[in-house]
Design a protein around this motif. Structure first.
Motif, PDB file in Angstrom:
ATOM      1  N   GLN A 317      10.323  14.914  -0.954  1.00 34.94           N
ATOM      2  CA  GLN A 317      11.492  15.762  -0.753  1.00 34.94           C
ATOM      3  C   GLN A 317      12.663  15.161  -1.515  1.00 34.94           C
ATOM      4  O   GLN A 317      12.843  13.939  -1.535  1.00 34.94           O
ATOM      5  CB  GLN A 317      11.857  15.866   0.739  1.00 34.94           C
ATOM      6  N   LEU A 376      12.685  21.875  -3.100  1.00 32.39           N
ATOM      7  CA  LEU A 376      11.462  22.071  -3.881  1.00 32.39           C
ATOM      8  C   LEU A 376      11.759  22.075  -5.373  1.00 32.39           C
ATOM      9  O   LEU A 376      11.079  21.423  -6.174  1.00 32.39           O
ATOM     10  CB  LEU A 376      10.803  23.390  -3.489  1.00 32.39           C
ATOM     11  N   ARG A 379      12.337  18.848  -7.285  1.00 31.50           N
ATOM     12  CA  ARG A 379      11.157  18.050  -7.651  1.00 31.50           C
ATOM     13  C   ARG A 379      10.593  18.459  -9.009  1.00 31.50           C
ATOM     14  O   ARG A 379       9.697  17.797  -9.534  1.00 31.50           O
ATOM     15  CB  ARG A 379      10.098  18.195  -6.561  1.00 31.50           C
ATOM     16  N   PHE A 428       7.526  30.569   0.051  1.00 33.36           N
ATOM     17  CA  PHE A 428       7.762  29.125   0.108  1.00 33.36           C
ATOM     18  C   PHE A 428       6.479  28.364  -0.197  1.00 33.36           C
ATOM     19  O   PHE A 428       6.476  27.398  -0.964  1.00 33.36           O
ATOM     20  CB  PHE A 428       8.299  28.745   1.490  1.00 33.36           C
ATOM     21  N   GLN A 429       5.388  28.805   0.399  1.00 36.87           N
ATOM     22  CA  GLN A 429       4.113  28.127   0.179  1.00 36.87           C
ATOM     23  C   GLN A 429       3.674  28.231  -1.277  1.00 36.87           C
ATOM     24  O   GLN A 429       3.132  27.276  -1.842  1.00 36.87           O
ATOM     25  CB  GLN A 429       3.047  28.716   1.105  1.00 36.87           C
ATOM     26  N   GLU A 432       5.765  25.910  -3.359  1.00 33.04           N
ATOM     27  CA  GLU A 432       5.343  24.543  -3.056  1.00 33.04           C
ATOM     28  C   GLU A 432       4.036  24.206  -3.769  1.00 33.04           C
ATOM     29  O   GLU A 432       3.867  23.098  -4.297  1.00 33.04           O
ATOM     30  CB  GLU A 432       5.179  24.381  -1.546  1.00 33.04           C
ATOM     31  N   GLN A 433       3.099  25.149  -3.825  1.00 30.97           N
ATOM     32  CA  GLN A 433       1.837  24.935  -4.545  1.00 30.97           C
ATOM     33  C   GLN A 433       2.087  24.704  -6.034  1.00 30.97           C
ATOM     34  O   GLN A 433       1.469  23.828  -6.656  1.00 30.97           O
ATOM     35  CB  GLN A 433       0.916  26.138  -4.356  1.00 30.97           C
ATOM     36  N   GLN A 436       3.643  21.235  -6.557  1.00 26.74           N
ATOM     37  CA  GLN A 436       2.648  20.188  -6.358  1.00 26.74           C
ATOM     38  C   GLN A 436       1.637  20.143  -7.500  1.00 26.74           C
ATOM     39  O   GLN A 436       1.205  19.072  -7.937  1.00 26.74           O
ATOM     40  CB  GLN A 436       1.928  20.406  -5.025  1.00 26.74           C
TER      41      GLN A 436
END
Length: 765
Positions: A317, A376, A379, A428-429, A432-433, A436
């Motif tokens: 984060q 997010l 990053r 959001f998911q 985030e994927q 990542q």
């Protein structure tokens, strides 16, 4: 597809004169460009229709039923009959698009702004399939030819008065697809045939747009229009020979393997060189790290390895303790200690790091992005920095996959609120994927950004399709609610005109207010206030009121006798059509029957009173003459109990379904209040944020302005209604500073513009 009205010149000479007049308003270079492009598109469209017969015949041959086979044969016949018309209308649409390039479009609202009761309808599945197919076709062209198209758009903007973008460019894929769909509006074919035709349009027309854009740019460069814009030559393999294809691909591969490429370097000079110049001139005003004299710059490859090392260990984060520059300096210090020589970042790479850092400073300070998603996006700083080190066109090319990915994420996040449950939210998911995946898999191949961009755009298309469906249903529901509200106002007016100030039986007032008002409302909605049905419903109400009022005229008894049967029938039919409670209806009619009986008894009493008076006078005369008369008693007239009466002294107000009390009057601002123009400047599709208090914010989009009621309808990003406000209520919110507009412009472009502006201010300070 709906058929748009077309102006067809019956006189060919008039048509030629109109085209000549239109062309005269365009620069000569643009006229030549238009004519050459139209000729190429005409040939491509002819190839489409030449192959359509074979394609549809093959589909018919593979059909699984006679009905399906007949549909394809009918489509073949329809295409043959209307082919020339489609070709003509397609080219005419392109000519019309060019003819309006020097015409300003003043005050034209977005398409969604025109909310009308007759035009709003649910988006059908066929239209959705068609829209998705077109979006995919346009996305392919933009992914492949965005640089050439962008340069063509820039050159057109240098020649015409209207501000164009790639979407409004007459030769852009979006415009060409829209023109083709409009030209095909007269085709009476099923959606599956439409999709086949669209696929053929992509295969024979859109596939060659790269060649069209290259020739158009060369033509404008030859005319002296922005020759400094350098467009990379066609890299698409030739379709006319495998040898040529292999040769071309080999040359391109060698160029890519040997160096960043001549054309990429030329693009860098357009923007990155200008940014370096601003950085160099502004360094005196910036905190600058002085490098030792004997410091040795590391190579870009070494910098990439350091960044990859940081990327793998990047905090899960974002927080205030993580500063990319500080982390990089620590790694360089370790490398210097091992080698015994001071290692620093080279000047060009240093500029890239500074630019990316400034860009992310703007992005993370931007109030448009929700705070939860900023963590997010923060990053992504290292992956974006690595892309910029590898490819300096990151700063100059708007279609760069990494830039587009960042812009698409920001655009999709515009309506995301911090109150949304991040763990269960699909958006959001998904983000985030993506983050990542980049942190885990991105080393030095930028192709991963193109893959993630394609995947994310497919996700957002599905999300947008679902939200648009729900948003359309929301608008339809609000339109119906507005019509109902207007109908209630009409009924209120009709009731108050007839009842206000009158004293009538309480049961009749209740019947009209609770029951007959529903009949009037439905009649108004179905037929309008100018219809015979509306007049008949009002007449029934007038007859009912007259039938329970006292009347002394003998002719009134005859009218009542004639009126009651038809009146009762009309009342029963009306109450049944409005689905009014049958038990309450039965009670109303029982009491109404008693009222009418009482009215007839009153007429009997009025008619009997003269005879009774004469009889009494005759008996009195006999008694006065001394003649005894028998005592005769006239039986009394039975008079039913009179129903309770009420006087209507207050205006009747009808409540909407679900309302329990009359809405309170809102605070009114003066007509010249300075906040009202801010409300009027809102456009359908605008995103706003309502500040409910210090901790709670509501992000929503203006989905519709219901003009008859003056309501502004707001929805969330899923298309669900979350708020409605009147014009005055919004003005009060603006006055309280409780509402602010969200900037929906491209995030990276806004950040770059801000960085350039800051550098210029530092340079001039």
């Amino acid at each position: 597809m709906t058929t748009d009205a077309k102006v067809v010149h019956l006189n060919p000479l008039a048509a030629e004169q109109a085209n000549a007049a239109s062309a005269a308003r365009l620069p000569a270079a643009l006229v030549q460009l238009r004519d050459k492009a139209a000729q190429q598109l005409k040939q491509a469209l002819q190839a489409l229709f030449d192959n359509a017969d074979d394609t549809l015949f093959e589909m018919a041959d593979r059909a699984s039923s006679n009905g399906e086979q007949n549909a394809f044969f009918e489509a073949m016949r329809d295409l043959r009959l209307k082919r020339k018309n489609v070709e003509r209308e397609f080219l005419q649409a392109i000519f019309e698009s060019f003819s309006t390039l020097n015409q300003y479009s003043i005050g034209k609202p977005p398409a969604l702004d025109s909310v009308s009761f007759d035009s709003l309808s649910l988006v059908q599945n066929d239209e959705l399939e068609e829209t998705v197919a077109v979006d995919a076709m346009v996305a392919k062209v933009l992914s492949r030819d965005s640089q050439a198209l962008g340069h063509l758009t820039t050159r057109l903007n240098a020649l015409v008065s209207r501000k164009l973008d790639d979407k409004s460019n007459p030769l852009g894929p979006a415009s060409l697809c829209a023109d083709f769909l409009s030209a095909c509006a007269s085709l009476g074919v099923e959606i599956r045939v439409k999709l086949i035709i669209l696929k053929l349009f992509e295969k024979f027309v859109l596939v060659d747009l790269d060649q069209l854009y290259a020739e158009a740019n060369q033509q404008l460069v030859a005319a002296g229009v922005l020759p400094e814009l350098k467009t990379a030559p066609l890299r698409r393999p030739s379709t006319h020979g495998q040898a040529a294809s292999r040769s071309t691909m080999g040359e391109v591969g060698q160029q890519q393997a040997s160096a960043p490429g001549e054309f990429a370097e030329q693009d860098v000079q357009e923007v990155f060189s200008a940014l370096q110049d601003l950085l160099s001139q502004a360094r005196g005003s910036m905190v600058h790290r002085q490098a030792p004299v004997d410091a040795m710059p590391i190579t870009s490859n070494d910098l990439m390895r350091l960044l990859s090392h940081m990327q793998q260990r990047a905090p899960m984060q974002a927080n205030n303790d993580f500063v990319l520059r500080d982390q990089l300096d620590q790694l360089l210090s370790r490398a210097s200690a091992k080698s015994g020589k001071k290692r620093i970042v080279g000047e060009v790479d240093e500029d890239v790091i500074n630019l990316v850092s400034m860009l992310f400073e703007f992005i993370l300070d931007d109030r448009t992005l929700p705070d939860s998603l900023k963590a997010l996006i923060a990053r992504l700083q290292i992956p974006m920095l690595k892309v910029a080190v590898l490819d300096k066109t990151f700063f100059s090319r708007g279609s760069h996959p990494a830039r587009r990915l960042l812009n698409e994420i920001a655009a999709a996040s515009l309506g995301w609120g911090d109150q949304d449950t991040a763990q269960r939210d699909n958006l959001f998911q998904k983000i985030e994927q993506i983050v990542q995946r980049l942190l885990n898999d991105f080393v030095d191949d930028p192709q991963i950004f193109a893959e993630l961009l394609s995947d994310f755009m497919a996700f957002t298309v599905d999300e947008r399709r679902r939200s648009e469906l729900l948003e359309q249903r929301t608008r339809d529901a609000e339109e119906g609610s507005a019509r109902s509200e207007l109908a209630r106002k009409q009924v209120e007016q009709a009731l108050n005109e007839r009842l206000l100030g009158k004293k009538l039986p309480e049961v009749v007032v209740r019947l009209l207010q609770e029951g007959w008002s529903n009949v009037l409302t439905l009649t108004c909605l179905k037929h309008g206030t100018q219809s015979e049905e509306w007049a008949a419903a009002l007449a029934t109400m007038d007859d009912l009121i007259w039938s329970v009022e006292p009347h002394a005229d003998p002719e009134a008894r005859l009218r009542l006798l004639e009126l009651v049967p038809g009146l009762l029938k009309a009342l029963r039919e009306g109450m049944t059509s409005a689905a009014f409670d049958p038990f309450a209806t039965s009670e109303f009619f029982s009491q109404l029957e008693m009222l009418h009986v009482h009215a007839f008894q009153r007429f009997k009493r009025i008619m009997a009173e003269p005879a009774l008076t004469a009889n009494k006078e005759q008996n009195q005369a006999l008694l006065d003459a001394g003649i005894e008369v028998p005592l005769l008693e006239v039986p009394p007239i039975d008079e039913p109990e009179v129903a309770p009466m009420v006087e209507v002294v207050e205006e009747i107000v009808l409540l909407a379904p679900g309302e329990t009390e009359v809405p309170q009057a809102e605070i009114a601002l003066p007509d010249d209040d300075e906040m009202l123009p801010k409300v009027d400047a809102l456009r359908v599709g605008s995103w706003v944020e309502f500040l409910e208090d210090d901790e709670h914010k509501l992000r929503c989009k203006l989905a519709a302005i219901i003009k008859p009621t003056g309501k502004f309808i707001f929805v969330n990003r899923t298309g669900m209604k979350v708020l409605e406000k009147t014009r005055m209520a919004l003005a009060i919110e603006f006055r309280r500073n409780a509402i602010r507009l969200l900037d929906d412009a491209l995030l990276f472009d806004r950040a770059l513009e801000s960085v350039i502006g800051n550098l210029r201010r530092l340079k001039n300070s």
